[in-house]
Motif scaffolding. Structure first.
Motif, PDB file in Angstrom:
ATOM      1  N   HIS A 256       0.851  -1.307   0.077  1.00 16.71           N
ATOM      2  CA  HIS A 256      -0.033  -0.119  -0.145  1.00 16.71           C
ATOM      3  C   HIS A 256       0.504   1.396  -0.410  1.00 16.71           C
ATOM      4  N   THR A 597      -9.890  -3.477   5.522  1.00 19.37           N
ATOM      5  CA  THR A 597     -10.004  -2.795   4.426  1.00 19.37           C
ATOM      6  C   THR A 597      -9.526  -1.911   3.739  1.00 19.37           C
ATOM      7  N   ASP A 598     -10.375  -0.570   2.963  1.00 18.72           N
ATOM      8  CA  ASP A 598      -8.979   0.022   2.153  1.00 18.72           C
ATOM      9  C   ASP A 598      -8.096   1.148   3.412  1.00 18.72           C
TER      10      ASP A 598
END
Length: 612
Positions: A256, A597-598
């Motif tokens: 991420h 979750t994002d």
């Protein structure tokens, strides 16, 4: 400042210079330019306000061709972001000049040097400190006929921080560079060589680099190749192969953007400090021309910000009152302008924003400008943003693009900026900074690297949070705002409800929430409040709470089923808030990953809040 590229090659260098500038765009800037020596030995220059694309558009209408050139992206310090102030700057009698220079950093004594040059008949076309350097080198070149000697003579006369690249029409196959307090690297090619402020700018042409050290001067030339000098003597520096260089807008090896940006913090903090420390002091001119004079009058400070930036301001209040002796008020921007504000005499107004476009903060600034403040200072990550344009002074952090919505590196670079502000205000009040603290600030990036080695154990610890719905964060002193920031991060990206309290407030209410299902996270640096904090932690343990403590490596807390301790590298207590932020960021990240979750784009949140 902001980015430098220079090239000496057997091919046309315009494309190399442009691509290098594009690779430096992540730093932020407000204008760009380049200069080349053409086949006729004439210096030709093109500059543009705005993005590199604007410069590229101009060059499409009239290309510059040459085998030697220098280029620059600029963030305005001395002089507004007009084309006349953009780099390269030139000097000399020929039409278009004989000498061109690009410069990162700040020349502190440029004003007396400028007066000296003007008395000799030099006419300046810009408001910059850099043009002074150009004219000084040109004057010295006229006396010696040697570009290297002319640069060395000039360096002996200037104070401050700099990285320079210089070329001259009468030395048509030669570029001279120098660094002091601002980085510069040499790119080693095959029968060609380059200079840049960042190796990333040159990965298009080479992966071999020489990293210049403080005080080094380098000459690139045909025949002699790359020569490096220190204290006037020829020396050798090692060549290193650059093994990885992901673009700023790519996740690269990371899952991420948030994780990538957490791990970028040592580098961006080093960049934020770049060129702004000299000896055991902070250069007040880092905040803009006239800042030192203004700072000498400051008697109070008001800090206005939102969200994460507000937490940075809360830390700064402790610093400003402890180190600079200045009463400080910190307020949420969305509330500030809806009350009748009393402004004490000689109060400095400070705003904090990652984007510089935060609507509430901008509105607070505009309201403040109707009041009797001494001046307005912005600490921001985006050059040319509304906040920096509308403030009297600005300090640009060098966090680079922050793509994850939950702020990480923007927060810690703001803290570094606020500490530099604190030390600058202390200096102007006649109190010298502690050399040990400034040295610890220089060493901060390396200490943060050590903290990032906690990633794996924190990932393991995060499993204890996977099924939790609530969490409580505790801190004392400067660590209370860090506890607030830790709670904010956890709720932003994992959607776990989290609150933060000063640890001493437990007995005034929050203890009612503590049970085996409520994880309690505490930060425990080895400071004057440690013993008080230990007593607070015993209150949690006595009520069956599950404790997770990030503690200084010299702090012994024991271990038990209800107590898990992870040790953090030792650091000066003033810098501890910056360091302890990283493990809390990593904890939030790994919990969010477990919950699925994002992480980079959490629901209902935007990166830049441009509405009220």
């Amino acid at each position: 400042m902001c980015g430098i590229v220079a090239a000496l090659a057997a091919r046309n260098v315009q494309g190399i210079l442009l691509e290098g500038l594009k690779r430096l765009e992540y730093r932020g800037y407000d204008s760009a330019g380049l200069a080349v020596l053409n086949a006729d030995g004439e210096l030709r220059r093109q500059r543009a306000v705005g993005k590199v694309a604007a410069l590229e558009e101009k060059l499409a209408q009239g290309a510059l061709s040459g085998h030697i050139g220098i280029a620059h992206t600029r963030w305005a310090t001395h002089g507004k972001p007009f084309e006349v102030n953009a780099h390269p700057h030139v000097a000399g009698d020929a039409a278009g000049g004989c000498l061109a220079v690009v410069h990162n950093g700040i020349i502190e004594n440029f004003e007396p040097l400028k007066r000296e040059l003007e008395a000799d008949g030099v006419v300046f076309e810009s408001e910059t400190d850099t043009e002074v350097v150009a004219h000084l080198i040109e004057r010295a070149f006229g006396e010696t006929g040697d570009l290297l000697a002319a640069v060395q003579t000039t360096l002996a006369r200037i104070d401050g921080a700099y990285a320079l690249a210089v070329m001259h029409a009468e030395a048509p196959r030669e570029i001279v560079g120098a660094r002091k307090g601002s980085p510069l690297v040499v790119g080693v090619g095959i029968d060609e060589s380059f200079i840049a402020s960042d190796a990333l700018a040159l990965l298009q042409v080479t992966d071999r680099f020489i990293y210049l050290q403080e005080g080094d001067v380098v000459r690139l030339s045909d025949g002699r190749g790359i020569e490096i000098f220190a204290a006037g003597e020829r020396i050798e520096r090692s060549t290193h192969t650059y093994e990885h260089g992901d673009a700023a807008a790519s996740r690269g090896e990371y899952r991420h953007f948030m994780l990538k940006e957490i791990h970028e913090q040592p580098a961006v903090i080093a960049a934020t400090l770049e060129g702004r420390l000299s000896g055991s002091r902070v250069l007040e001119s880092s905040f803009g021309v006239g800042a030192k004079t203004l700072f000498a009058r400051v008697e109070q400070v008001h800090i206005i910000a939102c969200g994460t930036s507000y937490h940075a301001g809360m830390v700064a209040r402790y610093w400003l009152e402890k180190l600079a002796g200045l009463p400080t008020q910190v307020e949420v921007a969305s509330e500030y302008r809806y009350r009748d504000v009393v402004v004490p005499k000689n109060t400095l107004f400070v705003t904090l924003s990652q984007s510089g476009e935060t609507a509430d903060t901008l509105a607070a600034l505009r309201y403040a400008k109707t009041l009797d403040y001494l001046g307005a200072l912005a600490i921001c990550n985006v050059p040319g943003s509304s906040l920096t344009r509308e403030s009297d002074f600005a300090l640009m952090t060098q966090a680079g693009p922050e793509i994850g919505v939950a702020s990480t590196k923007a927060f810690t670079t703001q803290l570094v900026g606020l500490l530099m502000l604190t030390l600058s205000l202390r200096q102007t009040r006649g109190d010298a900074c502690e050399a040990a603290l400034v040295q610890a600030l220089r060493e901060l990036p390396a200490t943060l690297d050590r903290a990032l080695e906690m990633d794996a154990p924190i990932a393991e610890l995060s499993e204890a949070f996977a099924e939790k719905h609530h969490a409580l964060f505790l801190g004392r002193g400067t660590q209370f705002p860090i506890a607030l920031e830790g709670a904010l991060k956890l709720k932003e990206i994992s959607y776990i409800h989290a609150e933060a309290y000063p640890a001493g407030e437990l007995k005034h209410g929050p203890l009612a929430l503590v049970d085996a299902d409520m994880p309690v996270i505490a930060v425990a640096p080895n400071d004057e409040l440690l013993e008080k904090l230990k007593s607070n932690l015993q209150e949690v343990r006595a009520r069956g709470g599950q404790l997770f403590v990030f503690a200084d490596e010299g702090v012994a807390l024991g271990s038990a089923d209800e107590l898990r301790v992870l040790h953090v590298p030792r650091i000066d207590e003033i810098l501890a808030p910056i360091l302890y932020t990283l493990p809390l960021q990593l904890l939030s990240y790994h919990v969010a990953v477990l919950k699925g979750t994002d992480v980079d784009q959490p629901r209902n949140l935007a990166k830049s809040v441009t509405v009220e």
